[in-house]
Motif scaffolding. Structure first.
Motif, PDB file in Angstrom:
ATOM      1  N   LEU A  83       0.627  -1.430  -0.281  1.00  0.00           N
ATOM      2  CA  LEU A  83      -0.163  -0.004  -0.361  1.00  0.00           C
ATOM      3  C   LEU A  83       1.003   1.339  -0.198  1.00  0.00           C
ATOM      4  CD1 LEU A  83      -2.602  -1.203   2.580  1.00  0.00           C
ATOM      5  CD2 LEU A  83      -2.960  -1.228   0.215  1.00  0.00           C
ATOM      6  N   ASN A  84       0.720   2.540  -0.483  1.00  0.00           N
ATOM      7  CA  ASN A  84       1.229   3.703  -0.192  1.00  0.00           C
ATOM      8  C   ASN A  84       0.853   3.852   0.534  1.00  0.00           C
ATOM      9  OD1 ASN A  84       2.638   6.160  -1.378  1.00  0.00           O
ATOM     10  ND2 ASN A  84       1.284   6.662  -3.459  1.00  0.00           N
ATOM     11  N   LEU A  85       1.279   4.308   1.668  1.00  0.00           N
ATOM     12  CA  LEU A  85       1.058   4.828   2.846  1.00  0.00           C
ATOM     13  C   LEU A  85       1.537   6.253   3.218  1.00  0.00           C
ATOM     14  CD1 LEU A  85       1.554   1.802   5.289  1.00  0.00           C
ATOM     15  CD2 LEU A  85      -0.375   2.534   4.354  1.00  0.00           C
ATOM     16  N   ASP A  86       2.556   6.709   2.385  1.00  0.00           N
ATOM     17  CA  ASP A  86       2.797   8.114   1.863  1.00  0.00           C
ATOM     18  C   ASP A  86       1.280   9.292   1.538  1.00  0.00           C
ATOM     19  OD1 ASP A  86       4.666   9.679   2.496  1.00  0.00           O
ATOM     20  OD2 ASP A  86       4.527   9.533   0.118  1.00  0.00           O
ATOM     21  N   ARG A  87       0.603   8.740   0.838  1.00  0.00           N
ATOM     22  CA  ARG A  87      -0.650   9.547   0.031  1.00  0.00           C
ATOM     23  C   ARG A  87      -1.831   8.453   0.921  1.00  0.00           C
ATOM     24  NH1 ARG A  87      -1.232  13.017  -2.909  1.00  0.00           N
ATOM     25  NH2 ARG A  87      -1.931  12.324  -4.336  1.00  0.00           N
ATOM     26  N   VAL A  88      -2.571   8.715   2.226  1.00  0.00           N
ATOM     27  CA  VAL A  88      -2.901   7.950   2.764  1.00  0.00           C
ATOM     28  C   VAL A  88      -4.324   9.200   2.714  1.00  0.00           C
ATOM     29  CG1 VAL A  88      -3.755   6.925   5.248  1.00  0.00           C
ATOM     30  CG2 VAL A  88      -1.921   7.096   4.266  1.00  0.00           C
ATOM     31  N   ILE A  89      -5.963   8.610   2.146  1.00  0.00           N
ATOM     32  CA  ILE A  89      -7.022   9.404   2.410  1.00  0.00           C
ATOM     33  C   ILE A  89      -7.951   8.278   3.716  1.00  0.00           C
ATOM     34  CG2 ILE A  89      -8.618  10.226   1.565  1.00  0.00           C
ATOM     35  CD1 ILE A  89      -6.768  11.573  -0.282  1.00  0.00           C
ATOM     36  N   LEU A  90      -7.628   9.203   4.823  1.00  0.00           N
ATOM     37  CA  LEU A  90      -8.842   8.184   5.544  1.00  0.00           C
ATOM     38  C   LEU A  90     -10.017   9.128   5.569  1.00  0.00           C
ATOM     39  CD1 LEU A  90      -6.592   9.397   8.958  1.00  0.00           C
ATOM     40  CD2 LEU A  90      -6.528   7.447   7.445  1.00  0.00           C
ATOM     41  N   THR A  91     -10.831   8.679   5.458  1.00  0.00           N
ATOM     42  CA  THR A  91     -12.272   8.301   5.616  1.00  0.00           C
ATOM     43  C   THR A  91     -13.428   7.608   6.479  1.00  0.00           C
ATOM     44  OG1 THR A  91     -14.092   8.755   3.988  1.00  0.00           O
ATOM     45  CG2 THR A  91     -12.274   7.188   3.219  1.00  0.00           C
ATOM     46  N   GLY A  92     -14.625   8.005   6.489  1.00  0.00           N
ATOM     47  CA  GLY A  92     -15.129   7.535   7.168  1.00  0.00           C
ATOM     48  C   GLY A  92     -17.044   7.908   7.450  1.00  0.00           C
ATOM     49  N   PHE A  93     -17.937   7.270   7.776  1.00  0.00           N
ATOM     50  CA  PHE A  93     -19.367   8.028   8.193  1.00  0.00           C
ATOM     51  C   PHE A  93     -19.400   7.927   9.948  1.00  0.00           C
ATOM     52  CE2 PHE A  93     -23.955   6.314   9.217  1.00  0.00           C
ATOM     53  CZ  PHE A  93     -23.972   7.395   8.392  1.00  0.00           C
ATOM     54  N   SER A  94     -19.761   9.425  10.078  1.00  0.00           N
ATOM     55  CA  SER A  94     -20.211   9.276  11.308  1.00  0.00           C
ATOM     56  C   SER A  94     -19.083   9.428  12.042  1.00  0.00           C
ATOM     57  CB  SER A  94     -21.878   8.317  11.952  1.00  0.00           C
ATOM     58  OG  SER A  94     -22.431   9.134  12.550  1.00  0.00           O
ATOM     59  N   ALA A  95     -19.570   8.273  13.252  1.00  0.00           N
ATOM     60  CA  ALA A  95     -18.309   7.876  14.373  1.00  0.00           C
ATOM     61  C   ALA A  95     -16.797   6.960  13.339  1.00  0.00           C
ATOM     62  CB  ALA A  95     -18.318   6.451  14.793  1.00  0.00           C
ATOM     63  N   GLY A  96     -17.154   6.384  12.296  1.00  0.00           N
ATOM     64  CA  GLY A  96     -16.152   6.565  12.008  1.00  0.00           C
ATOM     65  C   GLY A  96     -14.934   7.384  11.077  1.00  0.00           C
TER      66      GLY A  96
END
Length: 247
Positions: A83-96
């Motif tokens: 995985l390319n951990l130099d370009r991480v998108i963090l996403t989620g819904f509500s609590a996440g």
């Protein structure tokens, strides 16, 4: 966690993002398998995706530990999961989305205890209805709810307290208190008729995001509820991919 490795990802060059998604459920119910509609658009684009569970029924403080833990684990498993951990998108819904936002805004805070190991960089955040401020307001909404499961969720947000959590404790888990101009770009979706995370709790955070409109994007639906409809979600993803293309 479910890890989806794409055969196309390496060909995407700068667009080779690793998307990490966290489900909703008030830190108390649900599972990564329940909200896969949020990851399908990324899979169709050929992106690598991590669909992550976190500890539920243990409260906000414990749940927020698990995203940094998971990212740090993935950093030790690069040979297995490229995985390319130099370009991480963090996403989620509500609590996440709250957990994702917390990890993003605290990544550059040396005093925050749950640190990411070197080699992990958060390139952006996509937040659907996740608390960013006014967590005490959210706690009141749930604890005073007439629906039993909603009340249970409210009581379990901060299990070390039997009444409303003290403001100094709640403040530790409000992303707005860590936000600065060095944080990654945010895409924030929220609804004006959200009955779980009231629209008023987003106002100050939105004002901060709007100071840099070329960097951040806010999608506010005045008639929107807590969870986007299928049409609202499809429309949001059209804008999300424009947002990602600028990163």
């Amino acid at each position: 966690m479910d890890i989806y490795l794409s055969g196309e990802a390496k060909k995407l060059n700068r667009k080779n993002l690793t998307v990490v998604f966290l489900h909703g459920g008030g830190y108390y119910v649900s599972d990564k398998s329940k909200e896969e509609r949020y990851i399908r658009p990324y899979l169709k684009k050929g992106l690598n995706v991590v669909n992550l569970n976190y500890r539920i029924k243990r409260g906000v403080p414990v749940a927020t530990e698990d995203l940094p833990n998971a990212l740090n684990y993935l950093a030790t498993q690069r040979a297995t999961y490229p995985l390319n951990l130099d370009r991480v998108i963090l996403t989620g819904f509500s609590a996440g989305a709250h957990i994702a936002s917390m990890a993003a805004v605290t990544a550059n805070d040396p005093a925050y205890p749950n640190k990411l190991v070197p080699g992990i960089k958060i390139a952006g955040v996509i937040n659907f209805s996740g608390p960013v401020d006014g967590l005490d307001v959210v706690e009141h909404v749930f604890m005073n709810n007439e629906v039993p499961i909603m009340k249970e969720i409210g009581m379990a947000l901060f299990p070390e307290t039997t009444d409303y959590a003290p403001k100094e404790l709640v403040a530790k888990y409000e992303p707005i208190n860590y936000f600065d101009k060095n944080d990654p770009p945010f895409f924030l979706w929220h609804g004006g008729k959200d009955d779980q995370v009231p629209a008023s709790t987003f106002e100050k955070f939105v004002a901060l995001l709007n100071q840099e409109p070329n960097k951040n994007e806010v999608l506010f639906l005045p008639e929107g509820l807590h969870s986007p409809s299928s049409n609202e979600l499809n429309s949001a993803y059209e804008k999300i991919f424009v947002f990602l293309d600028k990163l």
